[in-house]
Scaffold this active site. Structure first.
Site, mmCIF file in Angstrom:
data_model
loop_
_atom_site.group_PDB
_atom_site.id
_atom_site.type_symbol
_atom_site.label_atom_id
_atom_site.label_comp_id
_atom_site.label_asym_id
_atom_site.label_seq_id
_atom_site.Cartn_x
_atom_site.Cartn_y
_atom_site.Cartn_z
ATOM 1 N N GLY A 249 38.841 -52.250 18.697
ATOM 2 C CA GLY A 249 38.480 -52.494 17.525
ATOM 3 C C GLY A 249 37.150 -53.393 16.979
ATOM 4 O O GLY A 249 36.664 -53.298 15.855
ATOM 5 N N PRO A 284 39.025 -52.026 24.554
ATOM 6 C CA PRO A 284 37.541 -51.823 23.838
ATOM 7 C C PRO A 284 36.879 -50.462 24.147
ATOM 8 O O PRO A 284 36.789 -50.051 25.303
ATOM 9 C CB PRO A 284 36.690 -53.192 24.319
ATOM 10 N N CYS A 353 22.810 -26.104 9.042
ATOM 11 C CA CYS A 353 22.846 -25.298 7.828
ATOM 12 C C CYS A 353 23.914 -26.175 6.740
ATOM 13 O O CYS A 353 24.819 -25.306 6.379
ATOM 14 C CB CYS A 353 23.002 -24.020 7.663
#
Ligand code: LLP
Length: 423
Positions: A249, A284, A353
């Site tokens: 985090g 991590p 697109c």
């Protein structure tokens, strides 16, 4: 291809062309010239530095780093982390498979995931992982049934939901009750108390992960405090744990704003957990991988947008890096050659697109022209792993720069690669 080693990470320095952006001293322009664009380029030195910084910050407190593969699981990156001594957090049986092929032992793998399928659980239990991080009472019962049938004892950790607001983007905050993750704390206590009567299960840890790209220590510290209290309660009830898993985090600075220092982050966690004397597991992902990667793209076209701005259409977009489109995430974008900043106002967009296919809004850059290269910074985590084949665009190539040498660690996908799955 060998070139002389330079400073770590992404720096502007005279390489072949003055002021070219280089990775560990290797010119990004030379890599793009050889392999084409869009292309991810990773700095091995930055990966090592980031891993070692977190590892070293524990200063002797017992711990294990389980790199979160979901951030970037390209085989060569997983191997590099294993060589550094890392273990892993896997989020699917497919990540576990990649981890095994990268050389990780089952005892180095924790398995998290809010919806592990019966097949995934079967494989995980049979393999005997360090822990399956359990997300519900139902999942625990499914693991128990599989373990009993196989004659195994499954090592489990209860992932509790502490109802803490990580104050990150709502899409990547996981610690509130309204989020789908984990077992509410009171239910987690009740669930843990059922464990002594269940011989096919061994409770080894409590697990918490409150979100990603967290830029203040407070939610991380509070989650660690709750985990420590919970583990002490469990010990008092005769359920001693082997470790506490505090998830991942820690945020990185995408825009130059301050984020907590790794040393402060680790000290805060150790400060809360020390009273339990239990080792800490951390997961991590971003903090290790994000700053270690750039996405290099080429300008395809420049055309007027408003009276004061232009569109810069590049050959990378939401198919290669979806973070800006999905989270409105900011990534620095710079020309690979020449100065970093300038006075032209640009909307930097991809070729897909969709109007959501914007890579950088309202950027001030030097004048760009078709054919120029740009680097999208801090793209090493949640970049290539989230790429897609939308518009039948091929997955981009990936390059690892290590000690002045670079090599392709994933070749560019071809249409044949895509169609091999189809009839
Ligand atoms: N452990 C668990 C249980 C997780 O769910 C995560 C991330 C991590 C560890 C690693 O967290 P980190 O240290 O990387 O913050 N795609 C999003 C990020 C999603 C994170 C999901 N879980 C993005 O691009 O920002």
């Amino acid at each position: 291809m060998a070139q002389r080693a330079g400073p770590a990470g992404f720096t502007r320095q005279p390489v072949e062309h003055a002021h070219d952006l280089a990775c560990d001293g290797v010119s990004l322009a030379s890599i793009a010239a050889a392999e084409g664009t869009p292309i991810y380029v990773y700095s091995a030195r930055t990966l090592r530095d980031r891993y070692r910084e977190i590892d070293g910050a524990f200063a002797g407190y017992p711990h294990a780093l389980h790199y979160a593969l979901k951030a970037n699981s390209t085989l060569a990156i997983a191997r590099l982390l294993r060589e550094l001594g890392s273990a892993v957090d896997a989020n699917s049986v497919w990540e576990i498979e990649v981890a095994r092929r990268a050389g990780f032992e089952p005892s180095q793998i924790v398995f998290t995931g809010v919806g592990k399928s019966p097949d995934e659980l079967e494989r995980a239990v049979a393999m005997g992982l360090k822990a399956i991080n359990v997300e519900s009472a139902g999942e625990l019962a499914r693991i128990e049934a599989i373990a009993a049938r196989l004659g195994h004892v499954a090592r489990v950790a209860v992932r509790f939901n502490p109802d803490i607001d990580a104050k990150s983007h709502p899409h990547i905050s996981t610690g509130l009750k309204i989020n789908k993750f984990g077992v509410p704390l009171d239910d987690a206590r009740a669930l843990a108390q059922t464990l002594p009567g269940r011989p096919a299960l061994k409770l080894v840890a409590v697990h918490v992960h409150v979100g990603s790209q967290i830029t203040s220590l407070d939610p991380l510290r509070r989650a660690a405090a709750v985990a420590a209290d919970f583990s002490i309660d469990l010990r008092e009830q005769g359920l001693p744990l082997e470790y506490i898993d505090l998830g991942g985090g820690l945020g990185v600075s995408y825009d130059g704003a301050g984020v907590p220092a790794v040393s402060d982050y680790v000290s805060a966690l150790v400060g809360e957990v020390r009273r339990t004397s239990l080792p800490i597991v951390l997961e991590p992902g971003r903090a290790i991988a994000a700053p270690a990667g750039v996405l290099v793209a080429r300008v395809i076209d420049v055309k007027p947008r408003t009276a004061s701005s232009h569109f810069v259409i590049i050959d990378a977009g939401m198919t290669e890096l979806i973070r800006p489109a999905l989270y409105n995430a900011f990534h620095r974008i710079e020309p690979v050659s020449g100065p970093e900043a300038g006075d032209c106002q640009y909307e930097i967009v991809g070729p897909v697109c969709e109007s959501s296919d914007v890579v950088g809004r309202d950027r001030r850059l030097p004048r760009l022209a078709a054919g120029d290269l740009v680097a999208i910074r801090d793209a090493g985590a949640y970049g290539s792993v989230m790429a897609s084949n939308y518009n039948r665009r091929p997955l981009p190539a990936e390059v690892l720069v290590d000690d002045g040498t670079w090599r392709v660690i994933r070749r560019r996908q071809t249409v044949d690669d895509q169609l091999v799955l189809e009839t």
